[in-house]
Write an enzyme that holds these catalytic residues in place. Structure first.
Site, mmCIF file in Angstrom:
data_model
loop_
_atom_site.group_PDB
_atom_site.id
_atom_site.type_symbol
_atom_site.label_atom_id
_atom_site.label_comp_id
_atom_site.label_asym_id
_atom_site.label_seq_id
_atom_site.Cartn_x
_atom_site.Cartn_y
_atom_site.Cartn_z
ATOM 1 N N GLU A 1 58.376 38.632 20.046
ATOM 2 C CA GLU A 1 58.454 38.914 21.481
ATOM 3 C C GLU A 1 57.701 37.810 22.207
ATOM 4 O OE1 GLU A 1 57.635 42.466 24.758
ATOM 5 O OE2 GLU A 1 56.409 42.384 22.933
ATOM 6 N N GLU B 1 51.558 35.720 23.202
ATOM 7 C CA GLU B 1 50.985 35.847 24.551
ATOM 8 C C GLU B 1 49.973 34.739 24.775
ATOM 9 O OE1 GLU B 1 50.282 36.507 28.137
ATOM 10 O OE2 GLU B 1 51.686 37.935 27.212
ATOM 11 N N ASN C 1 51.304 29.199 23.699
ATOM 12 C CA ASN C 1 52.241 29.056 24.807
ATOM 13 C C ASN C 1 53.665 29.037 24.269
ATOM 14 O OD1 ASN C 1 53.820 27.906 27.047
ATOM 15 N ND2 ASN C 1 51.828 27.466 27.950
ATOM 16 N N ASP D 1 58.457 36.489 33.699
ATOM 17 C CA ASP D 1 58.251 36.026 35.064
ATOM 18 C C ASP D 1 59.558 35.419 35.574
ATOM 19 O OD1 ASP D 1 57.480 34.636 37.413
ATOM 20 O OD2 ASP D 1 55.440 34.390 36.642
ATOM 21 N N LYS E 1 61.774 30.493 42.614
ATOM 22 C CA LYS E 1 62.037 29.249 43.337
ATOM 23 C C LYS E 1 62.814 28.265 42.450
ATOM 24 C CE LYS E 1 57.966 29.672 46.307
ATOM 25 N NZ LYS E 1 56.688 29.070 46.748
ATOM 26 N N ASP F 1 63.782 43.901 35.327
ATOM 27 C CA ASP F 1 64.105 44.693 36.509
ATOM 28 C C ASP F 1 64.594 43.797 37.636
ATOM 29 O OD1 ASP F 1 61.462 43.553 36.824
ATOM 30 O OD2 ASP F 1 61.336 44.733 38.666
ATOM 31 N N THR G 1 58.426 48.891 27.729
ATOM 32 C CA THR G 1 57.201 48.135 27.946
ATOM 33 C C THR G 1 56.400 48.817 29.043
ATOM 34 O OG1 THR G 1 57.951 46.694 29.739
ATOM 35 C CG2 THR G 1 58.579 46.066 27.490
ATOM 36 N N GLU G 2 55.181 48.348 29.251
ATOM 37 C CA GLU G 2 54.362 48.894 30.345
ATOM 38 C C GLU G 2 55.033 48.652 31.695
ATOM 39 O OE1 GLU G 2 51.536 47.560 27.045
ATOM 40 O OE2 GLU G 2 53.262 46.706 28.072
ATOM 41 N N TYR G 3 55.574 47.456 31.882
ATOM 42 C CA TYR G 3 56.257 47.142 33.137
ATOM 43 C C TYR G 3 57.487 48.018 33.329
ATOM 44 C CZ TYR G 3 53.555 42.947 34.294
ATOM 45 O OH TYR G 3 52.554 42.074 34.653
#
Length: 213
Positions: A44, A69, A96, A118, A122, A154, A191-193
């Site tokens: 992940e 992460e 990374n 994320d 832009k 989302d 997930t938490e989100y």
């Protein structure tokens, strides 16, 4: 993502090399040595606080999992989850995502999960999106032939962009849902989100794509 600084996080990471792999570059091409088996490896990218990857490891003991992460103050929360869960088929990497090829080589990985990445909305930040073509190349270079990406978000704009990016790259679309929680998809681990956004009434988008040989 706004991250609250935890000055003690780096020390905690260094104290648990059995969970957060130290010197991961030495295992490139031989991750089976870490897990002491030859099970498939799913990673992940952007594991956050670790809820998804921990629950996946619990539910699928015959698959090895790796949560990646970059933020110190976030991965220590995932570390606490892993310590509590005590599952042998899960490890964490504090690196990374743009450096994946330093730690994995062809055939190391069977599947990549991208959850609530994320969106970098832009245009000038397009190259930072984890579904941008350069990242798709990174994933292909470390995966088995026919490896898969499973993607959830989302953000409708990011989802539409990602479907286009996958298509232009030549990936095969295996599954798509424009409203996951109202679909017939079984076995979804949130997930938490995902819990947060779906609780607020947000639609969750999901797709599965496969590299073609």
């Amino acid at each position: 993502m706004r991250v609250r600084n935890k000055p003690w996080a780096k020390d905690k990471i260094e104290q648990h090399p059995q969970y957060i792999v130290a010197n991961p570059e030495q295992y490139k091409g031989k991750w089976h040595e870490v897990f002491e088996n030859d099970q498939p490896l799913h990673i992940e990218v952007g594991t956050g606080k670790g809820q998804f990857i921990t629950e996946m490891a619990k539910a699928n003991p015959t698959i090895n999992y790796m949560g990646i992460e970059v933020y110190d103050s976030v991965i220590v929360i995932a570390l606490d989850r892993l310590i509590e869960a005590d599952v042998p088929n899960l490890r964490l990497l504090h690196v990374n995502a743009s450096d994946l090829e330093k730690y994995f080589t062809k055939n190391d990985v069977d599947r990549v999960y991208l959850n609530f990445s994320d969106p970098w909305p832009k245009s000038r930040h397009e190259k930072r999106r984890l579904t941008y073509k350069d990242f798709l190349t990174f994933y292909e270079d470390i995966m088995v032939d026919g490896g898969e990406i499973h993607f959830k978000t989302d953000n409708q704009g990011l989802f539409e962009y990602s479907l286009m990016s996958f298509s232009k790259y030549g990936l095969l679309l295996k599954y798509v849902s424009l409203d996951l929680h109202k679909s017939d998809f079984e076995g979804n681990i949130m997930t938490e989100y995902e819990e947060k956004f779906s609780g607020m009434g947000s639609r969750i988008y999901r797709c599965e794509v496969k590299y073609q040989n």
